[in-house]
Motif scaffolding. Sequence first.
Motif, PDB file in Angstrom:
ATOM      1  N   GLU A   1       0.828  -1.200   0.000  1.00 52.53           N
ATOM      2  CA  GLU A   1       0.000   0.000   0.000  1.00 52.53           C
ATOM      3  C   GLU A   1       0.866   1.256   0.000  1.00 52.53           C
ATOM      4  OE1 GLU A   1      -3.210   0.137  -0.473  1.00 52.53           O
ATOM      5  OE2 GLU A   1      -3.322  -2.052  -0.561  1.00 52.53           O
ATOM      6  N   ARG A   2       1.906   1.249   0.780  1.00 52.10           N
ATOM      7  CA  ARG A   2       2.782   2.420   0.850  1.00 52.10           C
ATOM      8  C   ARG A   2       3.575   2.594  -0.443  1.00 52.10           C
ATOM      9  NH1 ARG A   2       5.645   2.604   6.723  1.00 52.10           N
ATOM     10  NH2 ARG A   2       6.415   4.552   5.795  1.00 52.10           N
TER      11      ARG A   2
ATOM     12  N   GLN B   1       5.219   0.810  -9.122  1.00 50.28           N
ATOM     13  CA  GLN B   1       4.553  -0.474  -9.342  1.00 50.28           C
ATOM     14  C   GLN B   1       4.990  -1.422  -8.228  1.00 50.28           C
ATOM     15  OE1 GLN B   1       4.780  -1.911 -13.381  1.00 50.28           O
ATOM     16  NE2 GLN B   1       4.601  -4.058 -12.743  1.00 50.28           N
ATOM     17  N   VAL B   2       4.061  -2.160  -7.678  1.00 47.41           N
ATOM     18  CA  VAL B   2       4.402  -3.028  -6.542  1.00 47.41           C
ATOM     19  C   VAL B   2       5.092  -4.299  -7.009  1.00 47.41           C
ATOM     20  CG1 VAL B   2       3.510  -4.319  -4.562  1.00 47.41           C
ATOM     21  CG2 VAL B   2       2.485  -2.112  -5.200  1.00 47.41           C
TER      22      VAL B   2
ATOM     23  N   TYR C   1      -1.871  -6.229  -7.295  1.00 47.06           N
ATOM     24  CA  TYR C   1      -0.670  -5.398  -7.271  1.00 47.06           C
ATOM     25  C   TYR C   1       0.126  -5.487  -8.569  1.00 47.06           C
ATOM     26  CZ  TYR C   1      -1.542  -5.431  -2.204  1.00 47.06           C
ATOM     27  OH  TYR C   1      -2.096  -5.297  -0.957  1.00 47.06           O
ATOM     28  N   MET C   2      -0.409  -6.168  -9.575  1.00 46.93           N
ATOM     29  CA  MET C   2       0.290  -6.364 -10.844  1.00 46.93           C
ATOM     30  C   MET C   2      -0.432  -5.653 -11.981  1.00 46.93           C
ATOM     31  SD  MET C   2       0.887 -10.473 -10.740  1.00 46.93           S
ATOM     32  CE  MET C   2       1.362 -11.295  -9.223  1.00 46.93           C
ATOM     33  N   THR C   3       0.316  -5.388 -13.054  1.00 40.84           N
ATOM     34  CA  THR C   3      -0.270  -4.937 -14.303  1.00 40.84           C
ATOM     35  C   THR C   3       0.149  -5.946 -15.363  1.00 40.84           C
ATOM     36  OG1 THR C   3      -0.115  -2.615 -13.648  1.00 40.84           O
ATOM     37  CG2 THR C   3      -0.408  -3.079 -15.997  1.00 40.84           C
ATOM     38  N   LEU C   4      -0.750  -6.876 -15.692  1.00 42.43           N
ATOM     39  CA  LEU C   4      -0.420  -7.934 -16.627  1.00 42.43           C
ATOM     40  C   LEU C   4      -0.686  -7.474 -18.048  1.00 42.43           C
ATOM     41  CD1 LEU C   4      -1.878 -11.038 -14.747  1.00 42.43           C
ATOM     42  CD2 LEU C   4       0.470 -10.189 -14.749  1.00 42.43           C
ATOM     43  N   SER C   5       0.308  -7.635 -18.901  1.00 40.24           N
ATOM     44  CA  SER C   5       0.196  -7.162 -20.274  1.00 40.24           C
ATOM     45  C   SER C   5       1.083  -7.991 -21.175  1.00 40.24           C
ATOM     46  CB  SER C   5       0.619  -5.691 -20.359  1.00 40.24           C
ATOM     47  OG  SER C   5       0.824  -5.287 -21.691  1.00 40.24           O
ATOM     48  N   GLY C   6       0.619  -8.191 -22.405  1.00 40.57           N
ATOM     49  CA  GLY C   6       1.435  -8.891 -23.384  1.00 40.57           C
ATOM     50  C   GLY C   6       2.702  -8.150 -23.730  1.00 40.57           C
TER      51      GLY C   6
END
Length: 422
Positions: free
Chosen positions: A170-171, A178-179, A236-241
């Motif tokens: 969170e912090r 990006q976590v 907490y992720m950004t999933l992308s190709g």
Amino acid sequence: MNLSNHSMAFSAILFLLPGLSQAGSVEVLHYWTSGGEARSVQVLKEAMQEDGHTWVDFVVEGGGGGNAMATLQDRVLRGNPPTAAQIKGLDIQRWARLGFLSNINNLAEEQQWDQRLPPVVAAAMQYNGDYVAVPVNVHRTNWLWANKRILDVVGVAVPTTWAEFDQAAERIADAGYQVIAQGHQDWQHATLFESVVLSVGGPEFYQAALVDHDFRAMRGDTMDAVFDRYYQLLDYMTLSGDLAEWNQATSLVINGEAAFQFMGDWAKGEFSAEGKVANTDYICAAVPGTQNQFLFNIDSFAVFDLRSADQADQSAQNDLVRNIMDDSFQRTFNQNKGSIPPRTDMSMNAFDDCARVSMKEFIAAAANNALLPSIAHGMATTGTVQGYFYEKIGELTVSPLPPSESSRELAKAIRYGQYVIK
């Protein structure tokens, strides 16, 4: 005795003496083709050449080894096996069961493998109690990699529990970072998932669910809790190709764009290549809740039965096995690869901080029944079950279901993989 007989007798003595064997040739199938991997295998080539033997590379492109196994099968079925091949997990026992591997108990006794290898590692190299393969290294898959500067700026410590992880996350997110950096591939999601299974369920549950494939364990409340935690991490992720490869994710941590990555210790090679130093630029730690527990992925060479080979090539094969387990090769290879030696008697003085932590927890896990095979990396099950495991975890990562439904879907996939015939 005439001169000819003297010569024959002398040659026989040379063959029997260690280190004075006849010069032969070894053909070794492997799929180590990246920079660090190529440097690692070069060490073994040079050791064999110093012994007077000829090294023949049998390289098959494809880091996962699928292409290599198809090529190997074709060669073996035509009666022309290589000296040794990079094979791991239950596939070693499969080749041995079919009668294609050589018994190397004499070499194991000569080098005291039973005293130097943890029992679970030794068992992975055996079939019906006989050694048929030699371990090269041990990778740990339940690692958490962290950018130290981000943690210092945000003012958080490396989390050791999931509650601490959530607080830190969170912090970190509030500070604009990006976590978690995560490559969007099924095997990477499976690597994280198996660590969550170990963390939430503990070693006994991991063994029951992902090694023994106990249907009740896979369908129970504990697996529901595993999925609940796994799905929280996806937030907490950004999933992308656009971010597919694991080393792309590692670069985000190295460059200070993301705080954490869950990945095996091959990630350390990326930090080292950029001149980063453990505990100064980055931190390596066990996945929260898995301290002194160790999910292993062992690279190994299965030793093929060279029925029609001459004495010199048989001798070269023996020297190949000896060199793999030798101190010098084990040290240099594993320093290049980011892994640790499978031998627990090795000095770790020449290794970095992360490797020393890894060996410490490797030994502790072996003593606590917490040294367990990675399902995501082919050590715990068959290739068929692994494939269905990948596919289902990939699906649930993209389209999560309620935890209880997720547990049921995974159990069905693993059970189907156990019985399907391909």
